[in-house]
Design a protein around this motif. Structure first.
Motif, PDB file in Angstrom:
ATOM      1  N   UNK A   1     -21.297 -26.267 -34.997  1.00  0.00           N
ATOM      2  CA  UNK A   1     -22.499 -26.937 -35.177  1.00  0.00           C
ATOM      3  C   UNK A   1     -23.299 -26.152 -36.112  1.00  0.00           C
ATOM      4  N   UNK A   2     -23.568 -25.901 -37.366  1.00  0.00           N
ATOM      5  CA  UNK A   2     -24.760 -25.229 -38.197  1.00  0.00           C
ATOM      6  C   UNK A   2     -25.534 -25.742 -37.576  1.00  0.00           C
ATOM      7  N   UNK A   3     -26.555 -24.463 -37.297  1.00  0.00           N
ATOM      8  CA  UNK A   3     -27.895 -24.415 -36.659  1.00  0.00           C
ATOM      9  C   UNK A   3     -28.881 -24.113 -37.799  1.00  0.00           C
ATOM     10  N   UNK A   4     -29.838 -24.372 -38.324  1.00  0.00           N
ATOM     11  CA  UNK A   4     -31.365 -23.798 -38.913  1.00  0.00           C
ATOM     12  C   UNK A   4     -30.864 -22.604 -39.712  1.00  0.00           C
ATOM     13  N   UNK A   5     -29.880 -23.313 -41.441  1.00  0.00           N
ATOM     14  CA  UNK A   5     -29.205 -22.261 -42.169  1.00  0.00           C
ATOM     15  C   UNK A   5     -30.623 -22.629 -42.439  1.00  0.00           C
ATOM     16  N   UNK A   6     -30.141 -21.076 -43.785  1.00  0.00           N
ATOM     17  CA  UNK A   6     -31.157 -20.918 -44.639  1.00  0.00           C
ATOM     18  C   UNK A   6     -30.596 -20.097 -45.856  1.00  0.00           C
ATOM     19  N   UNK A   7     -31.361 -20.185 -46.739  1.00  0.00           N
ATOM     20  CA  UNK A   7     -30.319 -19.661 -47.812  1.00  0.00           C
ATOM     21  C   UNK A   7     -30.831 -18.342 -48.916  1.00  0.00           C
ATOM     22  N   UNK A   8     -30.071 -18.033 -49.765  1.00  0.00           N
ATOM     23  CA  UNK A   8     -31.404 -16.605 -50.619  1.00  0.00           C
ATOM     24  C   UNK A   8     -30.258 -16.337 -51.651  1.00  0.00           C
ATOM     25  N   UNK A   9     -30.948 -16.672 -52.773  1.00  0.00           N
ATOM     26  CA  UNK A   9     -30.081 -16.683 -54.547  1.00  0.00           C
ATOM     27  C   UNK A   9     -30.312 -15.297 -55.146  1.00  0.00           C
ATOM     28  N   UNK A  10     -29.088 -14.823 -54.928  1.00  0.00           N
ATOM     29  CA  UNK A  10     -29.345 -13.538 -55.663  1.00  0.00           C
ATOM     30  C   UNK A  10     -29.851 -13.068 -57.349  1.00  0.00           C
ATOM     31  N   UNK A  11     -30.139 -12.107 -57.607  1.00  0.00           N
ATOM     32  CA  UNK A  11     -30.812 -11.749 -59.124  1.00  0.00           C
ATOM     33  C   UNK A  11     -29.428 -11.774 -59.746  1.00  0.00           C
ATOM     34  N   UNK A  12     -27.716 -11.813 -59.283  1.00  0.00           N
ATOM     35  CA  UNK A  12     -27.023 -11.807 -60.108  1.00  0.00           C
ATOM     36  C   UNK A  12     -26.404 -13.536 -59.738  1.00  0.00           C
ATOM     37  N   UNK A  13     -26.863 -13.946 -59.551  1.00  0.00           N
ATOM     38  CA  UNK A  13     -27.208 -16.026 -59.298  1.00  0.00           C
ATOM     39  C   UNK A  13     -26.014 -16.020 -58.472  1.00  0.00           C
ATOM     40  N   UNK A  14     -25.903 -15.313 -57.062  1.00  0.00           N
ATOM     41  CA  UNK A  14     -24.719 -15.088 -55.799  1.00  0.00           C
ATOM     42  C   UNK A  14     -25.499 -16.101 -54.757  1.00  0.00           C
ATOM     43  N   UNK A  15     -25.101 -16.806 -53.956  1.00  0.00           N
ATOM     44  CA  UNK A  15     -25.874 -17.118 -53.167  1.00  0.00           C
ATOM     45  C   UNK A  15     -25.509 -17.360 -51.825  1.00  0.00           C
ATOM     46  N   UNK A  16     -26.234 -16.502 -50.706  1.00  0.00           N
ATOM     47  CA  UNK A  16     -25.637 -16.632 -49.349  1.00  0.00           C
ATOM     48  C   UNK A  16     -26.582 -17.449 -48.286  1.00  0.00           C
ATOM     49  N   UNK A  17     -25.404 -18.495 -47.290  1.00  0.00           N
ATOM     50  CA  UNK A  17     -25.628 -18.668 -46.860  1.00  0.00           C
ATOM     51  C   UNK A  17     -25.560 -18.414 -45.416  1.00  0.00           C
ATOM     52  N   UNK A  18     -26.897 -18.442 -44.876  1.00  0.00           N
ATOM     53  CA  UNK A  18     -26.869 -17.574 -43.078  1.00  0.00           C
ATOM     54  C   UNK A  18     -27.580 -18.921 -41.784  1.00  0.00           C
ATOM     55  N   UNK A  19     -26.667 -18.660 -40.992  1.00  0.00           N
ATOM     56  CA  UNK A  19     -26.682 -20.120 -40.345  1.00  0.00           C
ATOM     57  C   UNK A  19     -26.068 -19.585 -38.671  1.00  0.00           C
ATOM     58  N   UNK A  20     -27.083 -19.805 -37.075  1.00  0.00           N
ATOM     59  CA  UNK A  20     -26.329 -20.336 -36.220  1.00  0.00           C
ATOM     60  C   UNK A  20     -25.293 -20.600 -35.648  1.00  0.00           C
ATOM     61  N   UNK A  21     -24.282 -20.375 -34.647  1.00  0.00           N
ATOM     62  CA  UNK A  21     -23.621 -21.419 -33.845  1.00  0.00           C
ATOM     63  C   UNK A  21     -23.476 -21.356 -32.866  1.00  0.00           C
ATOM     64  N   UNK A  22     -23.916 -22.563 -32.047  1.00  0.00           N
ATOM     65  CA  UNK A  22     -23.522 -21.495 -30.603  1.00  0.00           C
ATOM     66  C   UNK A  22     -21.944 -21.797 -30.329  1.00  0.00           C
ATOM     67  N   UNK A  23     -21.682 -20.888 -29.000  1.00  0.00           N
ATOM     68  CA  UNK A  23     -20.057 -21.164 -28.486  1.00  0.00           C
ATOM     69  C   UNK A  23     -20.462 -20.732 -26.987  1.00  0.00           C
TER      70      UNK A  23
END
Length: 705
Positions: free
Chosen positions: A4-26
């Protein structure tokens, strides 16, 4: 990943890249932070960090993307994750009020909810929330404080009201010649390190006699937010939501938005920014623009609706704010519980007739809430770790309300709770059974309206008919009362089909003859129900229904297992199947917090069997009790009255055999009530001592011809 992709957050950089982060239960109750980058029309591979990270937050600063996340086995860190060439730069997030968190031997201070900000003028700031374990046994004077502290230091931890002090702080990244580090923002007057915000309202009980308990609240009362200021002299802001009336009703009380400015690494005064809404969140980008701080806030839920609105707060119009502080009623408490392996070495076990294995005693809290309940607080992982590592529980049931104060437990939220319970379960070490709270309100004088929240019903003579729904490890469906037109039977059928059981809740309920009905909740943090309304419970026993007794915390306060209610469970092993079978068969007993061992038999049988009286209408009872303090009174209760009382002799243990004669024809019932030294002081609402002084066996049922 496959989880499961839990609590996702994203940010867009100045050059247009998108970074998405989340946590996953293992597996093994581990959790990894995962992030991916979308750049040049393609996704990168998934990158995995650590083995126990939660709620990652990416943010941009100096053309780099940094990542910070909650962690339970190391100090939080800032790590550069983009661009690829800069990956691996790490800075530990530490400060005077932020300490390393490790499992299972947890210190009494731990951080949660790091919220970063790349400020134009202040650099990198991170707001933190430190949770400090505390204890109190009522208000004390300054003269008594030293004596009380000595008593608490000698105590085993829990003979009082146990809670947490929420301390919000801001750390500022300091760029050094040899290495970078974080320093605390300092006080505006003394220029010394300070803890700027004690978050009390709606979180910490006020034990003064004239005060009410911190009842439920539908907002976000422990989530500090960072907002950048405006211009070169704007600094930055830490803002937070506060329940306007600490003891106000959960469905009626709005919030206040407070804030403190950080300028040149120094705190400003606390100000009131606005009030009247709840669930405040910063509109992005989180920055003051044209003198306005833009926020999204919601109205108090009504008719299952919570409309949100965008508001512009005039920062210049903020008003000074004086906060009441009652935290000095409490003292710090160091909670160091045994590991599962250590507990197993001293676990009590007993031989049982017709059982190939001895029955072991496991301790559980079967009615616990997380922040998925509309008026409660606590991340699901936080609640589970607290139960396992701080309260030292073997078993817990995290069961959030399907509806509370007009806020529905959504399908996604429910299955998030189920997934966390499944993830935290490790056979032989810890069992978290999935479930939820059926929140029906019923009446004997009219029909409740299926189109209204249980908290808005106006049916004459209405009373709650809640149930703790407990499922096997595989889980089961959520059947909300308003989806089946208040038909209890439809819900119970679904629970039974999934292999689950139902326990009653609270001192008011309407028990059915459905086979899913299992046990009666006789005590919780809200009070000792079986003593306040014994007739209500005895009426159910008089009907001959084979049932057991359980004790729970009903904790909405993030402290399962240390909130005034426990269940002792007799099972062959610590697995989900064995624990659920024990509860289904009523092999359990209740206490109001203390781990008083109660091993009761009728004609050699535990409370899972109905026994037959002898030809002369008698039965033989045996009892073994081991208290955590000297026993003072043991009473045998039967058919609505006290059969016999045994006075304590100063010992922690009692073994006795009692032949009960003259039982009337029919199905008769008998149970034990045990008291030890101490008291079970009840404050307002759900504020009670973590470890009270009473216990109750489940009832023995005897058929008399």
């Amino acid at each position: 990943g496959e989880g499961h992709a839990l609590k996702p957050r994203a940010v867009v950089t100045g050059d247009g890249a998108t970074v998405v982060a989340w946590h996953e239960l293992g597996e093994g109750a581990k959790s990894r932070v995962i992030y991916r980058v979308h750049a040049n029309l393609a996704w990168s591979d998934a990158h995995r960090n650590g083995d126990l990270g939660f709620r990652p937050v990416p943010f941009c600063q100096n053309e780099k993307v940094w990542l910070v996340a909650d962690s339970y086995n190391s100090a939080p860190t800032l790590e550069v994750i983009w661009p690829e060439a800069a990956r691996g730069e790490i800075i530990k997030v530490t400060g005077p009020n932020l300490t390393k968190v490790s499992t299972p031997k947890l210190p009494s201070v731990r951080p949660m909810h790091g919220e970063p900000l790349a400020s134009d003028t202040e650099g990198v700031l991170i707001s933190t929330l430190s949770l400090i374990d505390i204890i109190a046994d009522g208000p004390v004077s300054d003269d008594e404080r030293k004596r009380v502290a000595q008593i608490l230091e000698a105590d085993t931890g829990g003979d009082g009201v146990v809670d947490m002090l929420h301390v919000a702080d801001v750390l500022k990244l300091h760029r050094g010649d040899s290495r970078d580090s974080f320093v605390n923002v300092v006080d505006h007057a003394t220029k010394a390190f300070s803890s700027p915000v004690f978050m009390l309202s709606g979180l910490l009980p006020d034990l003064r006699p004239s005060k009410g308990y911190p009842s439920g609240y539908s907002g976000r009362r422990r989530h500090p937010i960072m907002v950048d200021g405006e211009g070169k002299d704007g600094g930055a802001w830490m803002i937070w939501e506060r329940k306007s009336n600490p003891s106000g009703g959960g469905s009626k009380t709005a919030g206040q938005l407070l804030g403190r400015q950080v300028k040149d690494g120094v705190w400003g005064e606390t100000v009131l920014l606005m009030d009247g809404l709840i669930d405040f969140r910063a509109a992005l980008p989180a920055k003051v623009r044209d003198g306005k701080m833009w926020m999204v806030g919601a109205k108090i839920p009504h008719h299952w609706k919570r409309p949100s609105q965008l508001v512009a707060i005039d920062v210049a119009a903020a008003q000074p704010f004086e906060r009441d502080d009652w935290s000095d009623q409490f003292e710090p408490l160091s909670i160091q519980m045994e590991t599962a392996e250590e507990r197993d070495k001293v676990r009590y076990s007993t031989e049982v007739t017709d059982s190939k294995k001895p029955m072991k005693l496991f301790w559980g809290d079967l009615h616990c809430h997380s922040g998925l309940t509309g008026d409660a607080e606590g991340e699901p992982d936080e609640i589970l770790f607290y139960a396992r590592d701080r309260a030292g529980l073997d078993v817990m049931v995290m069961q959030d309300n399907d509806d509370v104060h007009g806020r529905i437990l959504t399908e996604g939220e429910y299955y998030m709770g189920v997934a966390h319970s499944q993830w935290a379960t490790q056979p032989g070490k810890f069992v978290a059974l999935p479930g939820y709270e059926w929140t029906q309100r019923t009446s004997d004088k009219g029909v409740a309206r299926p189109d209204l929240s249980a908290f808005e019903q106006t049916v004459p003579g209405g009373y709650p008919n809640h149930r703790t729904v407990i499922y096997p490890h595989a889980g089961g469906p959520i059947v909300r009362y308003f989806e089946v037109e208040q038909d209890f039977g439809k819900m119970a059928d679904a629970v039974l089909a999934a292999g689950g059981i139902l326990n009653s809740q609270h001192p008011a309920f309407k028990i059915s003859d459905h086979p899913a009905e299992a046990n009666l909740e006789v005590v919780a943090s809200w009070g000792i129900y079986i003593r306040s309304v014994p007739k209500r419970f005895h009426e159910e026993l008089d009907k001959g229904r084979h049932t057991g007794f359980v004790g729970t915390s009903d904790s909405h306060r993030r402290n399962p297992g240390l909130c005034g209610g426990l269940t002792g469970i007799w099972a062959e092993e610590l697995t989900s199947e064995a624990i659920l079978d024990a509860l289904r068969e009523h092999r359990c007993f209740a206490t109001n917090g203390s781990r008083i061992i109660v091993d009761s038999r009728a004609q050699g049988r535990m409370t899972d069997e109905v026994v037959k009286a002898t030809a002369d209408g008698s039965t033989e009872l045996t009892l073994y009790v081991r208290g955590t303090k000297p026993l003072t009174r043991v009473a045998l209760i039967g058919d609505g009255g006290t059969v016999e009382v045994y006075e304590g002799d100063g010992s922690n243990e009692l073994t006795l055999t009692r032949k009960v004669d003259g039982l009337k024809p029919g199905r008769r019932w008998l149970y034990w009530e045990i008291e030890q030294e101490g008291d079970s002081k009840q404050y307002s609402g759900n504020i009670s001592k973590a470890r009270g002084h009473r216990a109750w066996s489940s009832p023995h049922f005897v058929d008399v011809e």
